[in-house]
Design an enzyme around this catalytic site. Structure first.
Site, PDB file in Angstrom:
ATOM      1  N   THR A  43      95.532 -12.310 -45.285  1.00 21.08           N
ATOM      2  CA  THR A  43      96.738 -12.575 -44.385  1.00 21.08           C
ATOM      3  C   THR A  43      96.632 -14.217 -44.114  1.00 21.08           C
ATOM      4  OG1 THR A  43      97.014 -12.178 -42.125  1.00 21.08           O
ATOM      5  CG2 THR A  43      94.809 -12.048 -42.687  1.00 21.08           C
ATOM      6  N   ASP A  44      97.950 -14.495 -43.494  1.00 19.95           N
ATOM      7  CA  ASP A  44      98.114 -15.815 -43.176  1.00 19.95           C
ATOM      8  C   ASP A  44      97.579 -15.984 -41.777  1.00 19.95           C
ATOM      9  OD1 ASP A  44      99.731 -14.113 -41.432  1.00 19.95           O
ATOM     10  OD2 ASP A  44     101.517 -15.370 -41.805  1.00 19.95           O
ATOM     11  N   GLU A  45      97.150 -15.043 -40.949  1.00 22.62           N
ATOM     12  CA  GLU A  45      96.319 -15.267 -39.679  1.00 22.62           C
ATOM     13  C   GLU A  45      94.882 -16.037 -39.888  1.00 22.62           C
ATOM     14  OE1 GLU A  45      96.218 -12.112 -37.240  1.00 22.62           O
ATOM     15  OE2 GLU A  45      98.191 -11.389 -37.451  1.00 22.62           O
ATOM     16  N   TYR A  95      90.026 -10.244 -35.529  1.00 20.78           N
ATOM     17  CA  TYR A  95      90.450  -9.795 -36.669  1.00 20.78           C
ATOM     18  C   TYR A  95      90.532 -10.635 -38.001  1.00 20.78           C
ATOM     19  CZ  TYR A  95      94.032  -8.742 -40.485  1.00 20.78           C
ATOM     20  OH  TYR A  95      95.064  -8.622 -41.259  1.00 20.78           O
ATOM     21  N   LYS A 128      88.907 -11.383 -41.349  1.00 23.24           N
ATOM     22  CA  LYS A 128      89.376 -11.646 -42.889  1.00 23.24           C
ATOM     23  C   LYS A 128      88.950 -12.991 -43.214  1.00 23.24           C
ATOM     24  CE  LYS A 128      92.082  -9.248 -44.323  1.00 23.24           C
ATOM     25  NZ  LYS A 128      92.043  -8.279 -45.482  1.00 23.24           N
TER      26      LYS A 128
END
Ligand code: NAD
Ligand code: DAU
Length: 356
Positions: free
Chosen positions: A133-135, A159, A163
């Site tokens: 993810t970009d997060e 989260y 990741k």
């Protein structure tokens, strides 16, 4: 030839499996634990199709993974399995650590042992593709340039931290053991089979049910939105032609504040399924307490994927969101079937604490 997909009963994984079967003759083994987010109804279109083999299980179950790898001899493993909801990670991070970090580690260990035992041609052709993810890159200020693959990791939620840890493990297994890995970091997806606790499906479902449309904080947080089928085509392309050890950012070039997203959804519903009282769905918007540590802005620079592998999204936000709203209107039984007791309990908990 066979591929093994993990988390293929969730939102993106199921879209990927459906697309894979539509685009290829290769068999797909689909390993999914079926948490609250996994739903076999997403795969109902594949009932009786021998190209798809579903196995219920955990990516942290080394013995199961080793058995599946030995039995099916996949040429690639694609890891979609994860706990994926930021709000849930704030209420209870434990499952995120277990699946996203420990689970990815155990999966990597089993895959490494299998890969080492392959002949040299099969070893060279093998790929482990990690869907991320970009997060992991953290939050951008208004005028900051979009995230490139070189952007430093600054995860802000349990989260995204979990990741980020999984991405680092994948990277380390390449550098240390030579495992042929590929990593994709994608922006916010939307489209069919999106679990209705995430922003876009929640707004559609609540609007139709006459419920409040809860906007966290001021609604000016910006996300980049990508239609899920475009994410699937990007993953297929990276698997096919990505350079081993490389990271590819995937995005839709659609940066939008949350409030604009909700206004767009409301306008489409006004057009496609007007309220019985003739009022606008926007009247259901309510402002609720913000998400703790809420990232202000994500933006993806997807030029590497376009330049090196020739991938571009096929949908604009306007075409993708219209298809999505139409899909939810046509699949209201899918929504009612997943609104189980456990799901309703979660909704109660998340929003009870947000009363202002
Ligand atoms: P999702 O929550 O809809 O689905 C996750 C799936 O993984 C479910 O089917 C669940 O049952 C399964 N799963 C969970 N724990 C498991 C375990 N221990 N073993 C096996 N299966 C397990 O998630 P999603 O939105 O489809 O996201 C898929 C992947 O893509 C995730 O890795 C996520 O981090 C990443 N991602 C998501 C988005 C997005 O916008 N949704 C964007 C970028 C990246
Ligand atoms: O950026 C990629 C990420 O996108 C993925 O890695 C995650 O798995 C995926 O869930 C998604 O994370 P977000 O936190 O951005 O998605 P979510 O749909 O939960 O929220 C989108 C934005 O909308 C976010 O700024 C919070 C806001 N929001 C969300 C909900 C559920 C609201 O304002 N109201 C809500 O009720």
């Amino acid at each position: 030839m066979t591929i093994l997909v993990t988390g293929g009963a969730g939102f993106i994984g199921a879209n990927f499996v459906l697309d894979w079967v539509a685009h290829s003759d290769e068999a797909v083994i689909n390993l999914d634990k079926l948490t609250y987010a996994g739903n076999l109804e997403n795969l109902a279109g594949l009932d009786g199709n021998a190209q798809h083999i579903f196995v219920r299980g955990d990516i942290a179950d080394g013995a199961l993974i080793e058995r599946l790898l030995a039995e099916h001899q996949p040429r690639a493993v694609l890891n979609f399995a994860a706990e994926s909801h930021v709000d849930r990670s704030i209420h209870g991070p434990e499952d995120f650590i277990q699946t996203n970090i420990v689970g990815t580690f155990r999966l990597l260990e089993s895959v490494r042992a299998y890969w080492k035992g392959l002949g040299s041609a099969a070893q060279q052709a093998f790929r482990f593709l990690h869907v991320s993810t970009d997060e992991v890159y953290g939050s951008l200020a208004k005028d900051d340039p979009a995230f490139t693959e070189e952007h430093q990791y600054e995860p802000n939620s349990p989260y995204s931290a979990s990741k980020a840890a999984s991405d680092h493990l994948v990277r380390a297994y390449h550098h240390t053991y030579g495992l042929p890995v590929l990593t994709t970091n994608c922006s916010n997806n939307y489209g069919p089979y999106h679990f209705p606790e995430k922003l876009i499906p929640l707004m559609i479902v609540n609007a139709l049910a006459g419920k409040a449309l809860p906007i966290y904080g001021d609604g000016q947080q910006v996300r980049d939105w990508l239609y899920v089928k475009d994410h699937c085509s990007a993953i297929r392309r990276v698997l096919e032609a990505g350079t081993v050890g490389e990271v590819y950012n995937v995005g839709g070039w659609n940066e939008k504040p949350n409030l604009e997203i909700v206004h767009t959804v409301c306008a489409l519903l006004d057009e496609l399924r007007p309220r019985a009282d003739g009022k606008a769905y926007q009247e259901q918007i309510t402002y609720v307490a913000d998400r703790p540590g809420h990232d202000r802005r994500y933006a993806i620079d997807a030029r590497k994927l376009e330049r090196d592998l020739g991938w571009k999204p096929a949908q604009t936000f306007e075409t993708g969101i219209r298809k999505t709203v139409q899909w939810y209107l046509e699949n209201q039984a899918w929504v009612s079937n997943i609104q189980s007791g456990a799901y309703l309990e979660w909704v109660e908990k998340n929003y009870a604490e947000r009363v202002q």
